[in-house]
Scaffold this motif. Structure first.
Motif, PDB file in Angstrom:
ATOM      1  N   GLY A  27       0.812  -1.212   0.000  1.00  0.00           N
ATOM      2  CA  GLY A  27       0.000   0.000   0.000  1.00  0.00           C
ATOM      3  C   GLY A  27       0.843   1.258   0.000  1.00  0.00           C
ATOM      4  N   ILE A  28       1.902   1.290   0.813  1.00  0.00           N
ATOM      5  CA  ILE A  28       2.786   2.456   0.858  1.00  0.00           C
ATOM      6  C   ILE A  28       3.575   2.574  -0.437  1.00  0.00           C
ATOM      7  N   PHE A  29       3.950   1.444  -1.035  1.00  0.00           N
ATOM      8  CA  PHE A  29       4.634   1.464  -2.321  1.00  0.00           C
ATOM      9  C   PHE A  29       3.760   2.132  -3.381  1.00  0.00           C
ATOM     10  N   HIS A  30       2.492   1.752  -3.412  1.00  0.00           N
ATOM     11  CA  HIS A  30       1.573   2.374  -4.383  1.00  0.00           C
ATOM     12  C   HIS A  30       1.329   3.838  -4.024  1.00  0.00           C
ATOM     13  N   LEU A  31       1.329   4.157  -2.748  1.00  0.00           N
ATOM     14  CA  LEU A  31       1.207   5.559  -2.330  1.00  0.00           C
ATOM     15  C   LEU A  31       2.336   6.382  -2.938  1.00  0.00           C
ATOM     16  N   MET A  32       3.549   5.848  -2.901  1.00  0.00           N
ATOM     17  CA  MET A  32       4.702   6.591  -3.428  1.00  0.00           C
ATOM     18  C   MET A  32       4.629   6.730  -4.948  1.00  0.00           C
ATOM     19  N   THR A  33       4.404   5.618  -5.664  1.00  0.00           N
ATOM     20  CA  THR A  33       4.356   5.715  -7.124  1.00  0.00           C
ATOM     21  C   THR A  33       3.164   6.551  -7.576  1.00  0.00           C
ATOM     22  N   HIS A  34       2.054   6.443  -6.856  1.00  0.00           N
ATOM     23  CA  HIS A  34       0.881   7.253  -7.182  1.00  0.00           C
ATOM     24  C   HIS A  34       1.188   8.734  -7.024  1.00  0.00           C
TER      25      HIS A  34
ATOM     26  N   ALA B 180      -2.036   3.340 -15.935  1.00  0.00           N
ATOM     27  CA  ALA B 180      -2.790   2.282 -16.601  1.00  0.00           C
ATOM     28  C   ALA B 180      -2.160   0.911 -16.401  1.00  0.00           C
ATOM     29  N   GLY B 181      -0.901   0.871 -15.943  1.00  0.00           N
ATOM     30  CA  GLY B 181      -0.276  -0.403 -15.630  1.00  0.00           C
ATOM     31  C   GLY B 181       0.560  -1.001 -16.732  1.00  0.00           C
TER      32      GLY B 181
ATOM     33  N   PHE C 267       2.738  -0.335 -12.730  1.00  0.00           N
ATOM     34  CA  PHE C 267       2.653  -1.781 -12.964  1.00  0.00           C
ATOM     35  C   PHE C 267       3.133  -2.547 -11.743  1.00  0.00           C
ATOM     36  N   PHE C 268       4.286  -2.175 -11.201  1.00  0.00           N
ATOM     37  CA  PHE C 268       4.843  -2.916 -10.073  1.00  0.00           C
ATOM     38  C   PHE C 268       4.045  -2.694  -8.791  1.00  0.00           C
ATOM     39  N   SER C 269       3.652  -1.450  -8.515  1.00  0.00           N
ATOM     40  CA  SER C 269       2.982  -1.184  -7.239  1.00  0.00           C
ATOM     41  C   SER C 269       1.553  -1.702  -7.220  1.00  0.00           C
ATOM     42  N   LYS C 270       0.793  -1.502  -8.304  1.00  0.00           N
ATOM     43  CA  LYS C 270      -0.587  -1.977  -8.328  1.00  0.00           C
ATOM     44  C   LYS C 270      -0.635  -3.503  -8.394  1.00  0.00           C
ATOM     45  N   ASP C 271       0.253  -4.085  -9.180  1.00  0.00           N
ATOM     46  CA  ASP C 271       0.277  -5.551  -9.269  1.00  0.00           C
ATOM     47  C   ASP C 271       0.683  -6.185  -7.949  1.00  0.00           C
TER      48      ASP C 271
END
Length: 675
Positions: free
Chosen positions: A333-340, A389-390, A397-401
């Motif tokens: 979740g924090i990884f996606h927070l950062m890339t987002h 979009a991934g 791609f990496f964080s959402k996956d």
């Protein structure tokens, strides 16, 4: 360098606050160059201090744990709350995101708001926002976190309502403030329960006592989530975030990417020790996160305002982060927070560059053909679109996956369900983002370039004659930039875009999973914070590759569908909308949620306020008591006037009457005492 002066931690939030004070008090009289210099320097300096922290941590080669205490803040009957900051690996990531992306947004704003009235006020508010967000992140206890929590709510109210002369902007600011107060009430109740059962609000003390204290962990976790649902725009409190688009575009980028909306996810990750002890709460959190992601994505399919597409995209992506917390995948979740933060800041700022180039236009139906006219913006926004979009190997791609993978292998009873919802949402995300991409940059231009001179928004009215009543009207709240024709943004705006584009492309390499030949350094970096939690090492490499293949197919299918509907045959979309008109209307009206809230909650509250508070309390009690006092004073005055007549015989009569009353009173008292 292997040491860090902990006193410098105070400077990280203090410097933006100093910038707020300087521009807030003196900015009206300062030249714009001085206002800009203050705002940028007082946000760049904290970013440099945070960079120094990273260098110290790398040089030490050991887990980072720093704290600084300014003495007791509250000390009552053995209950003590210190004014203290702390930094660990989770804090360090958040500090990097907030100060780094925040500075780039400040730099961009110097160009975007260059011709705007209230320039000094805007940067004062922006610095204030940074101050409160940094206090929130650095806090060592729940109470200080709550100060930052409320502070970003105040700053968001000021920034969203920056164009306060516009009713829509003022109402949007009030809506954000009120809805967040609802969530904050839940957060407050959670704090009260923590005080009752743990006797402290200090993070270290509470989390250390968790294994040995019998507390209502489900209630505390769910109340914490209510607070997070307000800040991070989850069902049922997401309704404020799309309306926040009434603020200037840099504000949208700051709120949606690097600061306020991530506060709820950060708080849940910080409190994972409590949330982990309630499987019921985790299941609820995961399901609501998945539902929010899907619901917002479906609404984003039909939006025409370029900023509102991105707004619902933010709500959807936050749903992914909350979903990750619900299945225990906090690192993901924090990884996606950062890339987002990277690609969403890029997308909003790129949208602002498009709006800037079209002198305030926001409706994608009157865009098109911009890729050759604003090439820097086009390529930067392309990086952001493909990342969110991934597209394989890009950051999203990496964080959402990783989130979808963790949901699938999770022991949670809802793991497979939320994974499926996440996959469907990924497909919708790819479609509506490429819809935005094709409608904005491809096809024949659908705008009148001769009407885009520096004449303000009124000259754009003929272009908007075809809009339906549900479309967001042309950027009434956006600045009108005095340039003729379509034009690329200045370097002060495109430089942040280029930096964020690079981060959006390569930002995911720190979290490449072992199945793809990486070591998931991001997860291992957070191991000291989420000790004992196994995320990426669970499952098999074959499972990870299979799930990533499914996600990649969603990316391809979304791109292909958008190509068919909005590039190859643009009329096909309107034809499909006509065939499924009830469904399209449902999405276009955003499931009628605002209308339902208005009918069920807002209208009854207003009626209660007007009838009970306004009628009974205000009318009868307040005004009635005031009228009664006034009447009593008038009656007393009339009596005094009658007594003070100036007639000696009248005075003698009143004297006799008073003496008689006194005599009767004395006799009654004497008789009572005798018997």
């Amino acid at each position: 360098m292997n040491q860090f002066d902990t006193n410098l931690l105070w400077l990280i939030p203090a410097l933006p606050f100093a910038g707020f004070l300087l521009n807030g008090t003196l900015g009206r009289k300062l030249p714009r160059a001085a206002v800009t210099a203050i705002a940028l320097l007082f946000t760049l300096a904290p970013a440099l201090i945070v960079a120094n922290l990273w260098i110290v941590m790398k040089a030490a080669g050991a887990p980072l744990s720093l704290s600084v205490t300014g003495g007791p803040w509250i000390a009552v009957s053995g209950f003590t709350v210190p004014f203290a900051f702390t930094v660990d690996h989770l804090t360090l990531i958040m500090l990097g995101v907030v100060t780094g992306v925040g500075f780039l947004i400040h730099l961009y704003s110097a160009g975007y708001m260059a011709h705007e009235d209230g320039y000094w006020r805007f940067f004062a508010y922006l610095n204030l926002f940074m101050f409160f967000m940094l206090v929130l992140v650095l806090s060592a206890n729940f109470l200080l976190l709550f100060v930052g929590w409320e502070g970003v709510g105040l700053a968001s109210y000021l920034l969203i309502g920056f164009y306060f002369k516009k009713d829509s902007a003022a109402n949007a600011g009030k809506k954000a403030f009120i809805v967040n107060r609802i969530g904050d009430f839940g957060f407050l109740l959670a704090m009260f329960l923590i005080i009752v059962h743990f006797g402290t609000l200090n993070f270290a003390d509470v989390f250390a006592k968790v294994p040995s204290v019998a507390a209502p962990f489900t209630a505390i976790a769910l109340l914490l989530f209510v607070g997070a649902a307000g800040k991070s725009a989850q069902i049922p409190l997401y309704i404020w975030l799309p309306d926040a688009m009434e603020g200037p575009t840099p504000v949208s980028a700051l709120i949606h990417a690097a600061t306020m909306v991530t506060a709820g996810v950060y708080m849940m990750a910080r409190c994972h020790a409590i949330i982990d002890l309630s499987p019921t709460a985790m299941a609820v959190i995961a399901c609501l996160g998945a539902a929010t992601a899907l619901m917002a994505a479906t609404i984003g399919l039909v939006q025409h305002d370029i900023k509102r597409v991105l707004a619902y995209s933010t709500v959807s992506q936050l749903g992914y982060m909350v979903l990750a917390c619900g299945v225990g995948a906090y690192s993901a979740g924090i990884f996606h927070l950062m890339t987002h933060a990277f690609f969403k800041a890029l997308l909003f700022l790129s949208a602002g560059s498009v709006i800037h180039s079209l002198s305030g236009e926001q409706d994608m139906r009157v865009m098109g053909g911009l890729r050759t006219k604003i090439p820097v913006t086009f390529w930067c926004m392309t990086a952001g679109v493909f990342a969110i979009a991934g597209m394989p190997l890009l950051s999203g791609f990496f964080s959402k996956d990783e989130i979808l993978y963790q949901a699938y292998i999770s022991p949670s009873p809802v793991g497979k369900l939320v994974w499926l919802v996440g996959v469907i949402t990924a497909l919708l995300t790819s479609f509506y983002m490429f819809r935005l991409w094709f409608k904005t940059f491809f096809g024949a231009p659908r705008f009148d370039e001769h009407a885009l001179g520096g004449h303000g928004h009124e000259d754009l009215a003929p272009v908007h004659a075809h809009k339906d009543k549900h479309a967001t009207m042309v950027a009434e709240h956006e600045p009108s930039h005095g340039h003729g024709g379509v034009h690329e943004s200045p370097l002060v705006m495109t430089l942040p875009l280029m930096i964020l584009a690079v981060l959006s492309v390569i930002g995911g390499i720190v979290g490449v999973p072992t199945a793809f030949g990486g070591h998931n350094e991001f997860e291992h970096f957070l191991d000291p914070v989420f000790a004992g939690k196994v995320e990426a090492l669970a499952g098999s490499g074959g499972t990870a590759i299979t799930l990533s293949t499914i996600a990649t197919l969603c990316f391809v299918l979304g791109l292909f569908a958008a190509y068919l509907f909005y590039f190859k045959n643009p009329d096909r979309a309107s034809q499909l909308a006509a065939k499924v008109k009830p469904l399209y209307s449902l999405l276009d009206h955003k499931y009628w949620v605002d209308e339902i809230y208005g009918a069920v909650i807002v209208t009854p509250l207003l009626m209660f306020s007007r009838l009970f508070l306004g009628g009974l309390v205000e009318g009868a009690a307040v005004q009635g008591s005031a009228a009664g006092l006034a009447g009593g004073a008038r009656g007393l005055g009339w009596l005094v006037r009658r007594i003070q007549s100036g007639n000696i015989r009248s005075y003698a009569g009143w004297l006799a009457f008073g003496a008689a009353l006194f005599l009767v009173f004395t006799l009654v008292i004497s008789y009572s005492l005798h018997f």
